[in-house]
Every structure is written in structure tokens, then in C-alpha cells.
Design a protein around this motif. Structure first.
Motif, mmCIF file in Angstrom:
data_model
loop_
_atom_site.group_PDB
_atom_site.id
_atom_site.type_symbol
_atom_site.label_atom_id
_atom_site.label_comp_id
_atom_site.label_asym_id
_atom_site.label_seq_id
_atom_site.Cartn_x
_atom_site.Cartn_y
_atom_site.Cartn_z
ATOM 1 N N GLU A 133 0.831 -1.186 0.000
ATOM 2 C CA GLU A 133 0.000 0.000 0.000
ATOM 3 C C GLU A 133 0.873 1.245 0.000
ATOM 4 O O GLU A 133 1.889 1.307 0.693
ATOM 5 C CB GLU A 133 -0.914 0.008 1.231
ATOM 6 C CG GLU A 133 -1.913 -1.144 1.244
ATOM 7 C CD GLU A 133 -2.805 -1.106 2.483
ATOM 8 O OE1 GLU A 133 -2.649 -0.169 3.290
ATOM 9 O OE2 GLU A 133 -3.653 -2.003 2.629
ATOM 10 N N GLY A 134 0.489 2.233 -0.814
ATOM 11 C CA GLY A 134 1.252 3.467 -0.888
ATOM 12 C C GLY A 134 0.503 4.505 -1.693
ATOM 13 O O GLY A 134 -0.615 4.264 -2.175
ATOM 14 N N GLY A 135 1.122 5.669 -1.857
ATOM 15 C CA GLY A 135 0.472 6.740 -2.600
ATOM 16 C C GLY A 135 0.268 6.362 -4.055
ATOM 17 O O GLY A 135 -0.825 6.535 -4.611
ATOM 18 N N ILE A 136 1.319 5.855 -4.704
ATOM 19 C CA ILE A 136 1.226 5.436 -6.103
ATOM 20 C C ILE A 136 2.011 4.156 -6.322
ATOM 21 O O ILE A 136 2.885 3.804 -5.539
ATOM 22 C CB ILE A 136 1.759 6.522 -7.078
ATOM 23 C CG1 ILE A 136 3.253 6.782 -6.829
ATOM 24 C CG2 ILE A 136 0.946 7.796 -7.007
ATOM 25 C CD1 ILE A 136 3.915 7.617 -7.913
ATOM 26 N N ASN A 148 1.137 5.408 -13.843
ATOM 27 C CA ASN A 148 1.109 5.786 -12.430
ATOM 28 C C ASN A 148 -0.301 5.590 -11.914
ATOM 29 O O ASN A 148 -1.219 6.349 -12.262
ATOM 30 C CB ASN A 148 1.523 7.253 -12.263
ATOM 31 C CG ASN A 148 2.985 7.479 -12.618
ATOM 32 O OD1 ASN A 148 3.834 7.626 -11.758
ATOM 33 N ND2 ASN A 148 3.281 7.504 -13.909
ATOM 34 N N HIS A 159 -2.945 4.174 -8.412
ATOM 35 C CA HIS A 159 -2.979 4.196 -6.960
ATOM 36 C C HIS A 159 -2.218 3.000 -6.400
ATOM 37 O O HIS A 159 -2.207 1.922 -7.003
ATOM 38 C CB HIS A 159 -4.426 4.194 -6.457
ATOM 39 C CG HIS A 159 -5.134 5.496 -6.723
ATOM 40 N ND1 HIS A 159 -5.941 5.682 -7.823
ATOM 41 C CD2 HIS A 159 -5.129 6.670 -6.042
ATOM 42 C CE1 HIS A 159 -6.415 6.923 -7.810
ATOM 43 N NE2 HIS A 159 -5.932 7.541 -6.745
#
Length: 461
Positions: A20-23, A91, A93
Motif C-alpha cells: 500500500e502506498g500513494g502510487i 502511475n 494508486h
């Protein structure tokens, strides 16, 4: 139908850590990269957008028309890309499910899964980078300190490549003269050609030796310096580990023999990456568990690049201390006189003279002179190199081994010239050195070596 893997396929992989992360970034490279993504992208027609642009839209499943994610798609056309092929980066989510779903769509529409390191391998195969630069890409990813990153960046810019190419050119110019002498002996004398071969060999050997002097520092930056913290029980080894790691990794008590096994931790000390090994106190013991710890401590000592030897400054040297001083005599070491807050019985200057080692008096409990210890570690390994802005470091054993091999071949040239061996025979070793140096950059490397090197890379790199 089974797909045949070729270097011309369009490849795809997730280039960011799974989680899990920003992008997340899904990367493609190859002739069909843009058309493949265009099939699952809802937004601008990617086949018509300018190169090196970022385009907003959505990834959809063409069969179900379901929107998979809102994305930004970067389009970069050859040859001005890392692989010198068309590259597309999606890029999205940073979720595991959505990232894998996009990858599966790409694989279902004409791309194949990239092998480990295949993006960087294509950059090498297409002449974008050489092998030393390819290795530096992985060094940047694995860098544990700013200094390690800086060295890797210099390699990526071609620092080592430039030096190797200059040496090869020096040899090549001489080889050309040798060929002229062999084909047209009336225009030259054997003695003159032989002197040229010996002269260039000496010149290149000097350059190789300069590079080899950086090998220990370069390897330390790349892999971390195996550092054994050695001493008798309850002398402060675990306290030192906790100080250097800025945490309570090891249990600290007044009871001798608390540490029963070796503890390992990576830290950066003044830009020097250390793999710290907190060992069990080395002493004679009847306790079976502690005895195993002592044996592991001795093994860690044998394998250490650096030894931090702790002695109790509040007592005179014991026979066990003398044994440890003797056992570490051939190691790079720093002797630490700990517990000075309890009164200092050991003479620092006298110990420096008798051991020919750096000696630092400290109280780890009171955190006295520990900055001096950190400075000593830095000075011991990077004196004259750490502050150099243009130094090129040899950073791995592959490079070291090939430099040593080339040096030996050039030494054989000098011996053969002195023994007045015919120049066409001497030429064989000189030509061998030229080839060996070419293996460092990949200009004369066998396919098996190239494949093995890139297999060590991560997917997506």
C-alpha cells in the motif's frame, strides 16, 4: 500458444515495491509499448501524444468496460529513454490489487512479464550504458548511506567507464604499432616495439593499482563493513551496539554472559555503512549455551573487516585481554577503553605504542568520546578518499578480479620483453589484458556473464 521470449518483445513489470502506498508504477518497454497501453487506456489517443508527456485518464477492462483505476500515463519514445526503446509508465494508486490488475491487463494484450533486471539489460544491450553503469543502478537502489549513493551516481555517470576506456585505448594504440611491425618489419625495429609494449604495460599497471587501492572502501560502501564488537563479558559491548544503532537492540545488565549469541544490525557511522556484530563475551566457560556463543564470536572475529575491541579501563589488563589483543593484531581495529567513569587504570598512550592501534578512552554509559570513535572509524577507511570529489571507487569483486587479472597479464608482458621473447608472442598477453579490461565494461563479456549479472536485479528494474 507458448510465447517465445526474445529481446524484441515488449516487456512489462511493476517497478515500485508491492504494497500500500500513494502510487504504484507499472512500466513497459518495447516497440509495442504505446499501442498495448492504448488498448486499455481511456483518455487521449496515446499513439498521437508527444513524447515525454504525462497524460490523464482511466485504465479500463476492454471486455467488461469496467474502470480499473484513475491514472497518469507517461509516454517516452525512443531513443531518448533509459532502454532506448519506447517506454510507457502507468502511475496508478498504490494498492496491491489494482496494480496487479493493470499488469495482468497489459500481459493479456501483448506484453510479456519482464525478467529480473531486463529493463537495465536492454539499456546495456542497446548501448545506453555499460556493465559498470548497470551495476551502479543496483548500487543506487541498495545504497545504505549518502556516500554510497554518491559513489554509485559517479559510476552511473561513467566514471569507471572513462578510466577503463582510456587504459584500453592506450593498449590498443600500442597493439596497432605491433601489427605494423609484424606486417612491415622494415619500418620498425623489434627492440623499439618491445620497449613500447613494456612502457604501456607499466603505465596501465600503475592506473590499475590506483583503482585497486579503492577496492576495500568501495566494497565497504556497497556491502557494509563487517564489524565485530569484541571483548570480555560485561565490558560494554551491548551498550556500544545500542549507542551506535540508537536503539535497545541488545539486553544490557550487570550480569556477565548475558549475550549468548551474535546480534547483527546495519548502521551508518559518518557515512560508513557498518554491519555491526555484537558478540558473546569471549572467555572460558562450562555453560553449554554460552560456549556456543563464544565459538560464534570467534567465527565473527575471523570474518570481520573491522574489530572494535573493548577493554575495561578501570582494571589492569588480564591474561584474557592480552589474548584478545593478540588475536586481533592482524585486523583493522580500534581499541576502546570503556568504563573510564569508574577510574582509569589503563594507560592510553602506552597501549597505543604497544598495540600500534588507535585507542579511545570512553565511558559508553556517560556517552563520553563516542563522537571521537565515530570519527576514527571514518578516518580508518576513507582517509584521502571520503573527501575527494572526483575519486572513482571499484565497488565489487567482479571488477576487482578482472583488474587483478589484467594486471597479471601486463606483468607477464614486461617479463616476456625482458626475456627478449618475440613481439608477436608478447602481443598475446597484451591483447589479453585489453580483452580483460573490456569485460569490466561489457565490451568483451560473454553472454553467460551478462545474463548472470542482470539476474541479480529486481523485477521492474
Amino acid at each position: 500458444m507458448v510465447q517465445t521470449l526474445t529481446e524484441f518483445d515488449t516487456i512489462a513489470a511493476i517497478s515500485t515495491p508491492i504494497g500500500e502506498g500513494g502510487i504504484s508504477i507499472v512500466r513497459l518497454s518495447g516497440e509495442a509499448a504505446v499501442p498495448i497501453v492504448n488498448q486499455i487506456f481511456k483518455g487521449k489517443n496515446l499513439t498521437k501524444v508527444p513524447s515525454h508527456t504525462i497524460n490523464y485518464g482511466h485504465i479500463i477492462d476492454p471486455e467488461t468496460k469496467q474502470v480499473i483505476d484513475e491514472v497518469m500515463v507517461s509516454v517516452m519514445r525512443a531513443p531518448k529513454t533509459f532502454t532506448r526503446e519506447d517506454i510507457v509508465e502507468i502511475n496508478c494508486h498504490g494498492g496491491i490489487v489494482v496494480t496487479n490488475r493493470i499488469l495482468q491487463l497489459l500481459l493479456g494484450h501483448g506484453a510479456r512479464m519482464a525478467d529480473a533486471g531486463e529493463f537495465t539489460k536492454r539499456a546495456f544491450m542497446n548501448g545506453r550504458i555499460d556493465l559498470t553503469q548497470a551495476e551502479s543502478v543496483m548500487d543506487i537502489v541498495r545504497a545504505k548511506t549518502d556516500k554510497a549513493r554518491e559513489v554509485a551516481e559517479k559510476q552511473l555517470e561513467g566514471g569507471l567507464l572513462t578510466k577503463i576506456q582510456a587504459m584500453r585505448q592506450e593498449i590498443l594504440d600500442t597493439l596497432a604499432n605491433v601489427e605494423v611491425n609484424i606486417d612491415y618489419p622494415e619500418y620498425d625495429a623489434d627492440t623499439i616495439t618491445a620497449k613500447q609494449m613494456a612502457g604501456v604495460s607499466k603505465s596501465v599497471i600503475a592506473k590499475i593499482e590506483r583503482l585497486l587501492t579503492t577496492a576495500s572502501e568501495g566494497t565497504a560502501l556497497r556491502n557494509g563493513l563487517a564489524t565485530a564488537i569484541i571483548g570480555q563479558p560485561n565490558v560494554g559491548k551491548s551498550s556500544l551496539l545500542n549507542y551506535l544503532t540508537k536503539s535497545d537492540k541488545a539486553i544490557v545488565t550487570d550480569v556477565a554472559g548475558t549475550t549468548r549469541d551474535t546480534l547483527e544490525e546495519y548502521v551508518s557511522v559518518k557515512g560508513v555503512p557498518l554491519k555491526l556484530i555484537d558478540t558473546a563475551g569471549i572467555r572460558q566457560t562450562d555453560n553449554k549455551v554460552e560456549k556456543i556463543g563464544v565459538e560464534r564470536s570467534k567465527k565473527a572475529l575471523d570474518q570481520a573487516d573491522l574489530v572494535l575491541l573493548l577493554l575495561d579501563a578501570s582494571h589492569d589488563l588480564t591474561p584474557a585481554d592480552q589474548e584478545l589483543i593478540a588475536a586481533t593484531a592482524n585486523k583493522k581495529r580500534i581499541i576502546i577503553l570503556n568504563k573510564t567513569d569508574l577510574g582509569q587504570q589503563l594507560n592510553k598512550e602506552e597501549l597505543e605504542t604497544t598495540t600500534a592501534s588507535e585507542v579511545i578512552a570512553t565511558s559508553i554509559l556517560q556517552e563520553q568520546n563516542l563522537t571521537q570513535l565515530e570519527d576514527a572509524i571514518k578516518q580508518l577507511f576513507f582517509n584521502g578518499i571520503e573527501n575527494s570529489n572526483d575519486e572513482v571507487l571499484v565497488t565489487n569483486q567482479r571488477q576487482v578480479g578482472l583488474l587483478q587479472k589484467a594486471k597479471k597479464q601486463l606483468e607477464d608482458v614486461i617479463i616476456a620483453v625482458n626475456d627478449e621473447v618475440p613481439v608477436d608472442i608478447v602481443q598475446i598477453d597484451l591483447n589479453g589484458a585489453w580483452d580483460t579490461l573490456g569485460e569490466i565494461t561489457g565490451e568483451s563479456s560473454p553472454d553467460e556473464l551478462v545474463n548472470e549479472l542482470f539476474s541479480q536485479f529486481c523485477l521492474g528494474k
